[in-house]
Design a protein around this motif. Structure first.
Motif, PDB file in Angstrom:
ATOM      1  N   ALA A  26       0.836  -1.203   0.000  1.00 38.02           N
ATOM      2  CA  ALA A  26       0.000   0.000   0.000  1.00 38.02           C
ATOM      3  C   ALA A  26       0.871   1.254   0.000  1.00 38.02           C
ATOM      4  O   ALA A  26       0.629   2.193  -0.771  1.00 38.02           O
ATOM      5  CB  ALA A  26      -0.938  -0.001   1.203  1.00 38.02           C
ATOM      6  N   GLU A  27       1.896   1.258   0.825  1.00 42.21           N
ATOM      7  CA  GLU A  27       2.766   2.441   0.918  1.00 42.21           C
ATOM      8  C   GLU A  27       3.483   2.701  -0.407  1.00 42.21           C
ATOM      9  O   GLU A  27       3.617   3.841  -0.844  1.00 42.21           O
ATOM     10  CB  GLU A  27       3.779   2.259   2.051  1.00 42.21           C
ATOM     11  N   LEU A  28       3.886   1.613  -1.047  1.00 42.14           N
ATOM     12  CA  LEU A  28       4.559   1.741  -2.348  1.00 42.14           C
ATOM     13  C   LEU A  28       3.607   2.280  -3.420  1.00 42.14           C
ATOM     14  O   LEU A  28       4.028   2.967  -4.359  1.00 42.14           O
ATOM     15  CB  LEU A  28       5.084   0.354  -2.759  1.00 42.14           C
ATOM     16  N   LEU A  29       2.334   1.978  -3.263  1.00 47.67           N
ATOM     17  CA  LEU A  29       1.336   2.451  -4.234  1.00 47.67           C
ATOM     18  C   LEU A  29       0.891   3.893  -3.957  1.00 47.67           C
ATOM     19  O   LEU A  29       0.192   4.492  -4.768  1.00 47.67           O
ATOM     20  CB  LEU A  29       0.095   1.543  -4.204  1.00 47.67           C
ATOM     21  N   CYS A  30       1.301   4.432  -2.801  1.00 46.65           N
ATOM     22  CA  CYS A  30       0.871   5.792  -2.451  1.00 46.65           C
ATOM     23  C   CYS A  30       1.731   6.819  -3.187  1.00 46.65           C
ATOM     24  O   CYS A  30       2.945   6.891  -2.963  1.00 46.65           O
ATOM     25  CB  CYS A  30       0.994   6.014  -0.943  1.00 46.65           C
ATOM     26  N   PRO A  31       1.123   7.633  -4.023  1.00 51.33           N
ATOM     27  CA  PRO A  31       1.909   8.615  -4.769  1.00 51.33           C
ATOM     28  C   PRO A  31       2.376   9.753  -3.860  1.00 51.33           C
ATOM     29  O   PRO A  31       1.597  10.278  -3.060  1.00 51.33           O
ATOM     30  CB  PRO A  31       0.916   9.162  -5.810  1.00 51.33           C
ATOM     31  N   THR A  32       3.634  10.106  -3.989  1.00 47.84           N
ATOM     32  CA  THR A  32       4.176  11.206  -3.191  1.00 47.84           C
ATOM     33  C   THR A  32       5.048  12.128  -4.045  1.00 47.84           C
ATOM     34  O   THR A  32       5.500  13.158  -3.576  1.00 47.84           O
ATOM     35  CB  THR A  32       5.072  10.661  -2.044  1.00 47.84           C
ATOM     36  N   ALA A  33       5.286  11.734  -5.315  1.00 46.46           N
ATOM     37  CA  ALA A  33       6.294  12.431  -6.113  1.00 46.46           C
ATOM     38  C   ALA A  33       5.788  13.720  -6.750  1.00 46.46           C
ATOM     39  O   ALA A  33       6.589  14.496  -7.284  1.00 46.46           O
ATOM     40  CB  ALA A  33       6.817  11.490  -7.200  1.00 46.46           C
TER      41      ALA A  33
ATOM     42  N   ASN B  83      -1.859 -13.611  -7.263  1.00 50.81           N
ATOM     43  CA  ASN B  83      -1.049 -13.726  -8.500  1.00 50.81           C
ATOM     44  C   ASN B  83      -0.559 -12.367  -9.006  1.00 50.81           C
ATOM     45  O   ASN B  83      -0.208 -12.234 -10.177  1.00 50.81           O
ATOM     46  CB  ASN B  83      -1.842 -14.451  -9.601  1.00 50.81           C
ATOM     47  N   VAL B  84      -0.558 -11.349  -8.125  1.00 50.90           N
ATOM     48  CA  VAL B  84      -0.091 -10.023  -8.552  1.00 50.90           C
ATOM     49  C   VAL B  84       1.027  -9.553  -7.627  1.00 50.90           C
ATOM     50  O   VAL B  84       0.897  -9.589  -6.407  1.00 50.90           O
ATOM     51  CB  VAL B  84      -1.243  -8.989  -8.553  1.00 50.90           C
ATOM     52  N   THR B  85       2.135  -9.116  -8.241  1.00 54.34           N
ATOM     53  CA  THR B  85       3.271  -8.599  -7.464  1.00 54.34           C
ATOM     54  C   THR B  85       3.626  -7.204  -7.956  1.00 54.34           C
ATOM     55  O   THR B  85       3.742  -6.983  -9.165  1.00 54.34           O
ATOM     56  CB  THR B  85       4.512  -9.509  -7.651  1.00 54.34           C
ATOM     57  N   LEU B  86       3.773  -6.281  -7.015  1.00 48.93           N
ATOM     58  CA  LEU B  86       4.209  -4.927  -7.356  1.00 48.93           C
ATOM     59  C   LEU B  86       5.729  -4.862  -7.217  1.00 48.93           C
ATOM     60  O   LEU B  86       6.281  -5.263  -6.183  1.00 48.93           O
ATOM     61  CB  LEU B  86       3.558  -3.913  -6.409  1.00 48.93           C
ATOM     62  N   VAL B  87       6.395  -4.376  -8.247  1.00 46.04           N
ATOM     63  CA  VAL B  87       7.865  -4.290  -8.220  1.00 46.04           C
ATOM     64  C   VAL B  87       8.262  -2.816  -8.340  1.00 46.04           C
ATOM     65  O   VAL B  87       7.842  -2.127  -9.279  1.00 46.04           O
ATOM     66  CB  VAL B  87       8.487  -5.084  -9.395  1.00 46.04           C
ATOM     67  N   ASP B  88       9.050  -2.363  -7.395  1.00 47.37           N
ATOM     68  CA  ASP B  88       9.457  -0.957  -7.365  1.00 47.37           C
ATOM     69  C   ASP B  88      10.701  -0.764  -8.237  1.00 47.37           C
ATOM     70  O   ASP B  88      11.809  -1.139  -7.833  1.00 47.37           O
ATOM     71  CB  ASP B  88       9.757  -0.571  -5.913  1.00 47.37           C
ATOM     72  N   ILE B  89      10.498  -0.198  -9.425  1.00 46.83           N
ATOM     73  CA  ILE B  89      11.668   0.023 -10.298  1.00 46.83           C
ATOM     74  C   ILE B  89      12.177   1.465 -10.190  1.00 46.83           C
ATOM     75  O   ILE B  89      13.008   1.891 -10.971  1.00 46.83           O
ATOM     76  CB  ILE B  89      11.396  -0.363 -11.776  1.00 46.83           C
ATOM     77  N   ARG B  90      11.669   2.194  -9.207  1.00 47.50           N
ATOM     78  CA  ARG B  90      12.265   3.503  -8.902  1.00 47.50           C
ATOM     79  C   ARG B  90      13.552   3.256  -8.100  1.00 47.50           C
ATOM     80  O   ARG B  90      14.602   3.784  -8.425  1.00 47.50           O
ATOM     81  CB  ARG B  90      11.270   4.358  -8.101  1.00 47.50           C
ATOM     82  N   SER B  91      13.445   2.397  -7.066  1.00 44.69           N
ATOM     83  CA  SER B  91      14.632   2.152  -6.230  1.00 44.69           C
ATOM     84  C   SER B  91      15.578   1.144  -6.891  1.00 44.69           C
ATOM     85  O   SER B  91      16.787   1.226  -6.692  1.00 44.69           O
ATOM     86  CB  SER B  91      14.225   1.682  -4.835  1.00 44.69           C
ATOM     87  N   ALA B  92      15.037   0.207  -7.647  1.00 42.92           N
ATOM     88  CA  ALA B  92      15.903  -0.775  -8.347  1.00 42.92           C
ATOM     89  C   ALA B  92      15.464  -0.830  -9.810  1.00 42.92           C
ATOM     90  O   ALA B  92      14.622  -1.643 -10.186  1.00 42.92           O
ATOM     91  CB  ALA B  92      15.778  -2.147  -7.692  1.00 42.92           C
ATOM     92  N   PRO B  93      16.009   0.058 -10.655  1.00 48.34           N
ATOM     93  CA  PRO B  93      15.535   0.175 -12.039  1.00 48.34           C
ATOM     94  C   PRO B  93      15.770  -1.091 -12.872  1.00 48.34           C
ATOM     95  O   PRO B  93      16.631  -1.914 -12.536  1.00 48.34           O
ATOM     96  CB  PRO B  93      16.359   1.334 -12.606  1.00 48.34           C
TER      97      PRO B  93
END
Ligand code: NA7
Length: 530
Positions: free
Chosen positions: A311-318, A340-350
């Motif tokens: 949830a925190e990763l999905l919260c827009p702050t930028a 079957n759904v995974t959110l991957v943060d490609i801001r911190s690890a492009p």
């Protein structure tokens, strides 16, 4: 003598209406369309979940009272196939098919100053001359695929949402990677997740989304609504966004906090982006007011997504809410509760590369069977820059726009006589109900061409001083808001190397229309007529 009075480039909402309006004014017209069907944006973007974020009662032509009475929309927010059916109906209803040439891409348009005509070349090798050129190429038609190292080695299929296979794609049992979480990514993701074995959503920037609360159109509501359609359209024309919305008319910062929460919640429950963002007058101009609305939206994400870290990763702050196009979805955030759904943060690890079996990021490897790019468009100027347009003295449009796209009133570029752009740079365009803006532009262009004819002129060209003044005004208005704070496609930030220029006009469609009318009434002030 030129072959035609007008060549229209593109047959989406703008090109279709341009053909109708210009033909009705007695001009000879031919439209060239690259697609195998009409519809433009609504032809190409046939990915599952594609849906308009403006209500169907607004996102439809108003030029024909008969048409608006005859046509019935099935849903509050129309899905792509229904918009396409509507446009095909319009083309048939008004007898436009003979004047639209499909499967034909315009590759060049060159101004001949001696003959005062355009030579338009198409990819079938043919050339036509025309006195006028109307560029109806769409604001979001030049799609972009990021240049990821190794993409050509990927063993599975990859798709861009804007070139989706018309026969559809079966993701059953597959591991799918989705790059892009703007309006398109947010629409397509739940559809893919419903079929795929696993969906990896690669997120660079978290985005705000309000619910659609989409529903079937109630026939009794429709009857009542249609009884007063004309006056509703009038209100739309005079409104700020091209859609009459009811805000409180008050700034959030002057409102008791509990009242703000109650009011926002009412609008949240009703669904739709425009009424939500338009609740208070200061949301898009004052960061403190904006923060209140942004935090309200983040709280909705937190209460929907069960894993707190996701949830925190999905919260827009930028960026301030609304400064990028506000997404709309009824099921995107809840989708992250699916196993079957995974959110991957490609801001911190492009993403570092693609290999035959999937995708590598800075800290992990993802095995994938298919890749989907919902990575957006070289907006507003991209499609025009891809045509070889040359104006006075053979100067390419790309050269004129090297420091960023510019035009007078969003419709005409100095150095490019007799060329009109429908919803070009400096037009309310994407910051308005596009259909309404398109109608206003096309009618203004039609009237301008008629004026030239009746006053014995053969050319019309924007003065550089008028273009400079208009773009300065566009910039001044934009920089009085929070919009420039986001790295959005509104400023070209999504395209590597594109000059950062705020291109849509934020002054509102009502005031814009009034300005265009004044220009015409003053004998096309700011233009040289010859
Ligand atoms: P958008 O709104 O431009 O969204 C594109 C998305 O793709 C956005 O999340 C981008 O992240 C992401 N993106 C773009 N390039 C990359 C690369 N290289 N790597 C990772 N992620 C990337 O396009 P849409 O098609 O969703 O919507 C366009 C308009 O259509 C929409 O505004 C409505 O008006 C209808 P970023 O935010 O740039 O970090």
């Amino acid at each position: 003598m030129a072959d035609l009075d007008v060549v229209v480039v593109g047959a989406g909402f703008a090109g279709i209406y341009a053909v109708h309006a210009l033909r009705s004014a007695g001009l000879t017209v031919r439209a060239f369309e690259a697609g195998s069907g009409i519809g433009g944006t609504w032809f190409w973007n046939c990915y599952p979940g594609a849906r308009c974020d403006v209500e169907s009662k607004d996102y439809s032509y108003s030029f024909s009272p008969e048409l608006e009475q005859e046509w019935s929309w099935s849903e509050r927010y129309p899905a792509q196939p229904e918009v396409l059916r509507y446009l095909n109906h319009v083309a048939g209803r008004f007898g436009l098919w003979p004047y639209i040439q499909l499967n034909t891409r315009v590759t060049a348009a060159e101004w001949d100053g001696e003959r005062s005509e355009w030579t338009v070349t198409t990819d079938d090798g043919a050339s036509r001359t025309a006195r006028f050129c109307v560029m109806a190429v769409g604001c979001l038609s030049a799609y972009q695929v990021p240049s990821l190292p190794g993409l050509e080695t990927f063993a599975g299929p990859w798709y861009h949402t804007s070139r989706w296979p018309r026969e559809g794609v079966d993701f059953t049992g597959q591991r799918v990677g989705l790059i892009g979480t703007g309006s398109t990514g947010i629409q397509v993701a739940p559809e893919i997740a419903a079929a795929a074995a696993h969906l990896y959503v690669f997120q660079r920037t978290a985005n705000f989304a309000v619910p659609n609360r989409n529903r079937a159109v109630d026939p009794s509501w429709e009857r009542e609504f249609k009884a007063d359609y004309r006056s509703y359209r009038k209100q739309a024309q005079e409104s700020f966004l091209g859609v009459p919305i009811t805000g409180t008319g008050r700034p959030a910062l002057a409102e008791p906090p509990a009242d703000i929460q109650r009011n926002l919640m009412e609008r949240w429950r009703a669904g739709g982006g425009m009424p939500f963002l338009g609740a208070y007058t200061d949301v898009l101009v004052d960061r403190a007011a904006n923060d209140i609305v942004a935090e309200f939206m983040r709280d909705r994400i937190r209460e929907t997504v069960s894993d707190a870290a996701v949830a925190e990763l999905l919260c827009p702050t930028a960026y301030p809410v609304g400064a990028k196009r506000l997404c709309q979805s009824d099921d995107y955030f809840a989708m992250f509760n699916l196993p079957n759904v995974t959110l991957v943060d490609i801001r911190s690890a492009p993403v570092s590369s693609v290999y035959a079996g999937g995708l590598r990021t800075a800290d992990s490897v993802y095995e994938l069977d298919a890749l989907v790019f919902a990575t957006g468009f070289d907006a507003i100027s991209g499609a025009l820059n891809r045509i070889g347009i040359r104006g006075v003295g053979g100067v390419p449009l790309t050269e004129k726009w090297a420091a960023g796209p510019r035009s007078y009133l969003g419709m005409a570029a100095a150095g490019f006589p007799n060329m009109f752009i429908v919803t070009g740079p400096g037009s309310p365009s994407v910051f308005s109900n596009m259909v309404l803006s398109i109608e206003q532009h096309v009618e203004w262009i039609r009237d301008c061409v008629a004026y030239l004819g009746s006053h014995g002129y053969s050319t019309v060209e924007a003065k550089p001083s008028a273009e400079d003044a208009w773009m300065a005004h566009v910039t001044e208005v934009a920089y009085s808001t929070l919009f420039p704070l986001a790295d959005s496609w509104y400023v070209g930030a999504n395209i590597p190397g594109k000059p950062r220029v705020f291109t849509p006009y934020l002054g509102g469609v009502g005031p814009y229309r009034a300005r265009c009318d004044e220009v015409a009434a003053a004998g096309y002030e700011g233009f040289v007529l010859d």
